[in-house]
Design a protein around this motif. Structure first.
Motif, PDB file in Angstrom:
ATOM      1  N   THR A  44       0.834  -1.204   0.000  1.00  0.00           N
ATOM      2  CA  THR A  44       0.000   0.000   0.000  1.00  0.00           C
ATOM      3  C   THR A  44       0.865   1.249   0.000  1.00  0.00           C
ATOM      4  O   THR A  44       1.963   1.258   0.561  1.00  0.00           O
ATOM      5  N   VAL A  45       0.335   2.283  -0.635  1.00  0.00           N
ATOM      6  CA  VAL A  45       0.961   3.601  -0.630  1.00  0.00           C
ATOM      7  C   VAL A  45      -0.155   4.618  -0.455  1.00  0.00           C
ATOM      8  O   VAL A  45      -1.165   4.562  -1.161  1.00  0.00           O
ATOM      9  N   THR A  46       0.029   5.521   0.497  1.00  0.00           N
ATOM     10  CA  THR A  46      -0.885   6.644   0.677  1.00  0.00           C
ATOM     11  C   THR A  46      -0.103   7.912   0.354  1.00  0.00           C
ATOM     12  O   THR A  46       0.995   8.118   0.889  1.00  0.00           O
ATOM     13  N   VAL A  47      -0.658   8.722  -0.524  1.00  0.00           N
ATOM     14  CA  VAL A  47       0.002   9.941  -0.986  1.00  0.00           C
ATOM     15  C   VAL A  47      -0.846  11.140  -0.589  1.00  0.00           C
ATOM     16  O   VAL A  47      -2.065  11.128  -0.769  1.00  0.00           O
ATOM     17  N   ASP A  48      -0.202  12.169  -0.058  1.00  0.00           N
ATOM     18  CA  ASP A  48      -0.830  13.462   0.232  1.00  0.00           C
ATOM     19  C   ASP A  48      -0.151  14.508  -0.643  1.00  0.00           C
ATOM     20  O   ASP A  48       1.084  14.511  -0.745  1.00  0.00           O
ATOM     21  N   VAL A  49      -0.935  15.384  -1.261  1.00  0.00           N
ATOM     22  CA  VAL A  49      -0.357  16.454  -2.077  1.00  0.00           C
ATOM     23  C   VAL A  49      -0.966  17.796  -1.728  1.00  0.00           C
ATOM     24  O   VAL A  49      -2.107  17.889  -1.275  1.00  0.00           O
ATOM     25  N   GLY A  50      -0.170  18.817  -1.981  1.00  0.00           N
ATOM     26  CA  GLY A  50      -0.618  20.190  -1.955  1.00  0.00           C
ATOM     27  C   GLY A  50      -0.219  20.819  -3.275  1.00  0.00           C
ATOM     28  O   GLY A  50       0.916  20.642  -3.713  1.00  0.00           O
ATOM     29  N   LEU A  51      -1.166  21.507  -3.915  1.00  0.00           N
ATOM     30  CA  LEU A  51      -0.905  22.140  -5.205  1.00  0.00           C
ATOM     31  C   LEU A  51      -0.999  23.654  -5.089  1.00  0.00           C
ATOM     32  O   LEU A  51      -1.843  24.171  -4.362  1.00  0.00           O
ATOM     33  N   GLU A  52      -0.132  24.317  -5.820  1.00  0.00           N
ATOM     34  CA  GLU A  52      -0.204  25.772  -5.981  1.00  0.00           C
ATOM     35  C   GLU A  52       0.103  26.088  -7.420  1.00  0.00           C
ATOM     36  O   GLU A  52       1.120  25.611  -7.951  1.00  0.00           O
ATOM     37  N   ASN A  53      -0.764  26.872  -8.048  1.00  0.00           N
ATOM     38  CA  ASN A  53      -0.586  27.232  -9.453  1.00  0.00           C
ATOM     39  C   ASN A  53      -0.341  26.017 -10.337  1.00  0.00           C
ATOM     40  O   ASN A  53       0.487  26.048 -11.246  1.00  0.00           O
ATOM     41  N   CYS A  66       6.942  -3.752  -0.911  1.00  0.00           N
ATOM     42  CA  CYS A  66       8.168  -4.516  -1.121  1.00  0.00           C
ATOM     43  C   CYS A  66       9.294  -3.566  -1.545  1.00  0.00           C
ATOM     44  O   CYS A  66       9.052  -2.379  -1.797  1.00  0.00           O
ATOM     45  N   ALA A  67      10.489  -4.080  -1.649  1.00  0.00           N
ATOM     46  CA  ALA A  67      11.643  -3.253  -2.015  1.00  0.00           C
ATOM     47  C   ALA A  67      11.439  -2.551  -3.354  1.00  0.00           C
ATOM     48  O   ALA A  67      11.842  -1.396  -3.515  1.00  0.00           O
ATOM     49  N   LEU A  68      10.809  -3.217  -4.311  1.00  0.00           N
ATOM     50  CA  LEU A  68      10.590  -2.592  -5.620  1.00  0.00           C
ATOM     51  C   LEU A  68       9.580  -1.447  -5.514  1.00  0.00           C
ATOM     52  O   LEU A  68       9.780  -0.379  -6.104  1.00  0.00           O
ATOM     53  N   GLY A  69       8.512  -1.646  -4.759  1.00  0.00           N
ATOM     54  CA  GLY A  69       7.547  -0.578  -4.530  1.00  0.00           C
ATOM     55  C   GLY A  69       8.158   0.584  -3.762  1.00  0.00           C
ATOM     56  O   GLY A  69       7.871   1.748  -4.039  1.00  0.00           O
ATOM     57  N   GLN A  70       9.017   0.259  -2.806  1.00  0.00           N
ATOM     58  CA  GLN A  70       9.708   1.305  -2.041  1.00  0.00           C
ATOM     59  C   GLN A  70      10.668   2.078  -2.940  1.00  0.00           C
ATOM     60  O   GLN A  70      10.760   3.312  -2.852  1.00  0.00           O
ATOM     61  N   ALA A  71      11.388   1.380  -3.809  1.00  0.00           N
ATOM     62  CA  ALA A  71      12.319   2.055  -4.723  1.00  0.00           C
ATOM     63  C   ALA A  71      11.556   2.984  -5.655  1.00  0.00           C
ATOM     64  O   ALA A  71      11.989   4.122  -5.899  1.00  0.00           O
ATOM     65  N   ALA A  72      10.415   2.532  -6.161  1.00  0.00           N
ATOM     66  CA  ALA A  72       9.602   3.376  -7.039  1.00  0.00           C
ATOM     67  C   ALA A  72       9.100   4.608  -6.283  1.00  0.00           C
ATOM     68  O   ALA A  72       9.121   5.723  -6.808  1.00  0.00           O
ATOM     69  N   ALA A  73       8.675   4.418  -5.030  1.00  0.00           N
ATOM     70  CA  ALA A  73       8.223   5.552  -4.206  1.00  0.00           C
ATOM     71  C   ALA A  73       9.372   6.521  -3.964  1.00  0.00           C
ATOM     72  O   ALA A  73       9.169   7.743  -3.916  1.00  0.00           O
ATOM     73  N   SER A  74      10.568   6.011  -3.843  1.00  0.00           N
ATOM     74  CA  SER A  74      11.741   6.860  -3.659  1.00  0.00           C
ATOM     75  C   SER A  74      11.974   7.738  -4.893  1.00  0.00           C
ATOM     76  O   SER A  74      12.253   8.939  -4.768  1.00  0.00           O
ATOM     77  N   VAL A  75      11.840   7.152  -6.073  1.00  0.00           N
ATOM     78  CA  VAL A  75      11.985   7.915  -7.322  1.00  0.00           C
ATOM     79  C   VAL A  75      10.921   9.003  -7.391  1.00  0.00           C
ATOM     80  O   VAL A  75      11.216  10.166  -7.696  1.00  0.00           O
ATOM     81  N   VAL A  76       9.683   8.650  -7.068  1.00  0.00           N
ATOM     82  CA  VAL A  76       8.592   9.630  -7.090  1.00  0.00           C
ATOM     83  C   VAL A  76       8.886  10.759  -6.099  1.00  0.00           C
ATOM     84  O   VAL A  76       8.791  11.938  -6.443  1.00  0.00           O
ATOM     85  N   GLY A  77       9.230  10.400  -4.862  1.00  0.00           N
ATOM     86  CA  GLY A  77       9.485  11.406  -3.836  1.00  0.00           C
ATOM     87  C   GLY A  77      10.607  12.361  -4.191  1.00  0.00           C
ATOM     88  O   GLY A  77      10.544  13.553  -3.884  1.00  0.00           O
ATOM     89  N   ALA A  78      11.631  11.860  -4.870  1.00  0.00           N
ATOM     90  CA  ALA A  78      12.773  12.703  -5.248  1.00  0.00           C
ATOM     91  C   ALA A  78      12.441  13.642  -6.405  1.00  0.00           C
ATOM     92  O   ALA A  78      13.078  14.685  -6.556  1.00  0.00           O
ATOM     93  N   ALA A  79      11.443  13.280  -7.216  1.00  0.00           N
ATOM     94  CA  ALA A  79      11.190  14.024  -8.446  1.00  0.00           C
ATOM     95  C   ALA A  79       9.955  14.912  -8.431  1.00  0.00           C
ATOM     96  O   ALA A  79       9.850  15.838  -9.233  1.00  0.00           O
ATOM     97  N   ILE A  80       9.014  14.677  -7.546  1.00  0.00           N
ATOM     98  CA  ILE A  80       7.662  15.220  -7.715  1.00  0.00           C
ATOM     99  C   ILE A  80       7.485  16.707  -7.401  1.00  0.00           C
ATOM    100  O   ILE A  80       6.664  17.382  -8.012  1.00  0.00           O
ATOM    101  N   LEU A  81       8.240  17.238  -6.451  1.00  0.00           N
ATOM    102  CA  LEU A  81       8.033  18.642  -6.092  1.00  0.00           C
ATOM    103  C   LEU A  81       8.309  19.545  -7.287  1.00  0.00           C
ATOM    104  O   LEU A  81       9.330  19.422  -7.959  1.00  0.00           O
ATOM    105  N   GLY A  82       7.359  20.430  -7.570  1.00  0.00           N
ATOM    106  CA  GLY A  82       7.483  21.346  -8.703  1.00  0.00           C
ATOM    107  C   GLY A  82       6.882  20.810  -9.990  1.00  0.00           C
ATOM    108  O   GLY A  82       6.795  21.529 -10.979  1.00  0.00           O
ATOM    109  N   CYS A  83       6.455  19.553  -9.977  1.00  0.00           N
ATOM    110  CA  CYS A  83       5.870  18.956 -11.186  1.00  0.00           C
ATOM    111  C   CYS A  83       4.394  19.310 -11.314  1.00  0.00           C
ATOM    112  O   CYS A  83       3.707  19.535 -10.329  1.00  0.00           O
ATOM    113  N   THR A  84       3.933  19.293 -12.558  1.00  0.00           N
ATOM    114  CA  THR A  84       2.513  19.483 -12.848  1.00  0.00           C
ATOM    115  C   THR A  84       1.834  18.119 -12.919  1.00  0.00           C
ATOM    116  O   THR A  84       2.490  17.082 -13.080  1.00  0.00           O
TER     117      THR A  84
END
Length: 149
Positions: A44-53, A66-84
């Motif tokens: 399971t993954v629970t995501v919270d977001v805040g958007l501006e503009n 699992c480790a693969l799901g965690q690795a994917a979440a790590s990629v998302v977490g490192a990249a997502i801020l500032g994305c549309t």
């Protein structure tokens, strides 16, 4: 799955990513929250977001995968801020295509998903890998809808 295949699948880089997931936790007063579960493995993954503009300015994730799901979440977490939302949806669709059809790696800033290419052959792992980016895309859509309502 042979021992060699397992070693390749759980590479050092995947395990490093899984051990250091950015933005773990939950946000106070998010614009939207989405929880996704993989029925096959129970991740399971629970995501919270805040958007501006139209851009993600706040992000948190609670990851039980699992480790693969965690690795994917790590990629998302490192990249997502500032994305549309458009960038996140494109990354989700590209990751799906990469896993299911051997398509190209998602574009930057989500090109870190390349590390998960060895999982293409393991269809039972795809749902867990997709959880964080799918939840992020859904949370952005929900936040956008609540802003325009």
């Amino acid at each position: 799955m042979s021992e060699t295949d397992l070693i390749k699948l759980y590479s050092g880089r995947i395990l490093e990513l899984a051990a250091d997931i950015p933005h773990l936790g939950r946000l106070d007063h998010p614009d939207a929250s989405i929880k996704k579960r993989s029925p096959l493995c129970g991740s399971t993954v629970t995501v919270d977001v805040g958007l501006e503009n139209g851009k993600v300015t706040r992000f948190a994730q609670d990851v039980k995968a699992c480790a693969l799901g965690q690795a994917a979440a790590s990629v998302v977490g490192a990249a997502i801020l500032g994305c549309t939302e458009t960038q996140i949806v494109a990354a989700r669709d590209a990751l799906r295509a990469m896993l299911k059809d051997g398509g190209p790696t998602p574009a930057a800033p989500f090109d870190g998903f390349e590390v998960l290419r060895p999982a293409i052959a393991y269809k039972n792992r795809h749902a867990s890998i997709l959880l964080a980016i799918e939840a992020s895309a859904e949370a952005c859509a929900k936040a956008r809808e609540s802003h325009t309502a």
